[in-house]
Design a protein around this motif. Structure first.
Motif, PDB file in Angstrom:
ATOM      1  N   THR A 121     -43.037 -12.362   1.801  1.00 53.21           N
ATOM      2  CA  THR A 121     -43.974 -13.324   2.371  1.00 53.21           C
ATOM      3  C   THR A 121     -43.188 -14.627   2.564  1.00 53.21           C
ATOM      4  O   THR A 121     -42.122 -14.827   1.966  1.00 53.21           O
ATOM      5  CB  THR A 121     -45.159 -13.581   1.429  1.00 53.21           C
ATOM      6  N   TYR A 122     -43.722 -15.509   3.386  1.00 51.60           N
ATOM      7  CA  TYR A 122     -43.060 -16.804   3.549  1.00 51.60           C
ATOM      8  C   TYR A 122     -43.042 -17.561   2.233  1.00 51.60           C
ATOM      9  O   TYR A 122     -42.091 -18.278   1.930  1.00 51.60           O
ATOM     10  CB  TYR A 122     -43.735 -17.630   4.645  1.00 51.60           C
ATOM     11  N   LYS A 123     -44.070 -17.381   1.429  1.00 50.40           N
ATOM     12  CA  LYS A 123     -44.121 -18.025   0.113  1.00 50.40           C
ATOM     13  C   LYS A 123     -42.938 -17.568  -0.741  1.00 50.40           C
ATOM     14  O   LYS A 123     -42.259 -18.386  -1.361  1.00 50.40           O
ATOM     15  CB  LYS A 123     -45.437 -17.696  -0.582  1.00 50.40           C
TER      16      LYS A 123
ATOM     17  N   ARG B 173     -49.369 -10.459   7.271  1.00 51.06           N
ATOM     18  CA  ARG B 173     -48.418  -9.692   6.465  1.00 51.06           C
ATOM     19  C   ARG B 173     -48.005  -8.461   7.252  1.00 51.06           C
ATOM     20  O   ARG B 173     -48.849  -7.729   7.755  1.00 51.06           O
ATOM     21  CB  ARG B 173     -49.036  -9.276   5.146  1.00 51.06           C
TER      22      ARG B 173
END
Length: 125
Positions: free
Chosen positions: A34-36, A91
């Motif tokens: 994920t970008y996180k 996602r």
């Protein structure tokens, strides 16, 4: 979202040019993150704080609108687009099993890629 080290892309291109494979298509994804997760990896290597607030789709679309208006008024290029917001909020999982099975290729560890890129970034700052 799928990420791949550019050095892995180059290695695969060289490997494929030396092989007898023809007219094949491969998806190159070293890591699905994920970008996180990506931001957390880079923040830890750079010694930076990890953002605490999540920018949801509504907030991102608000900033996209502001970006559009400022581009229109100031005559500059827009930098945040509808597709970018969609990508940030979605996602997706991609598989590189075909290149792994066909060519026995192994992608670089994420930690190695992040360390190299963080080091390069620190040198330029």
């Amino acid at each position: 979202m799928g990420f791949v080290d550019v050095l892995d892309v180059v290695d695969v291109m060289i490997l494929l040019t030396k092989s007898s494979k023809e007219a094949e298509r491969y998806i190159l994804v070293g890591h699905n993150l994920t970008y996180k997760q990506l931001i957390e990896n880079f923040a830890s290597k750079l010694g930076a704080k990890v953002p605490k607030r999540r920018a949801g789709k509504g907030l991102l679309n608000f900033f996209r609108s502001l970006d559009y208006l400022s581009a229109l008024i100031l005559g500059r290029k827009q930098t945040l687009f509808k597709d970018s917001v969609r990508s940030l909020c979605r996602r997706a999982y991609y598989s590189s099993e075909k290149i792994k099975d066909d060519m026995g290729f192994k992608f670089r560890p994420l930690s190695e890629t992040v360390q190299r890129l963080a080091s390069d970034y620190s040198k330029e700052s």
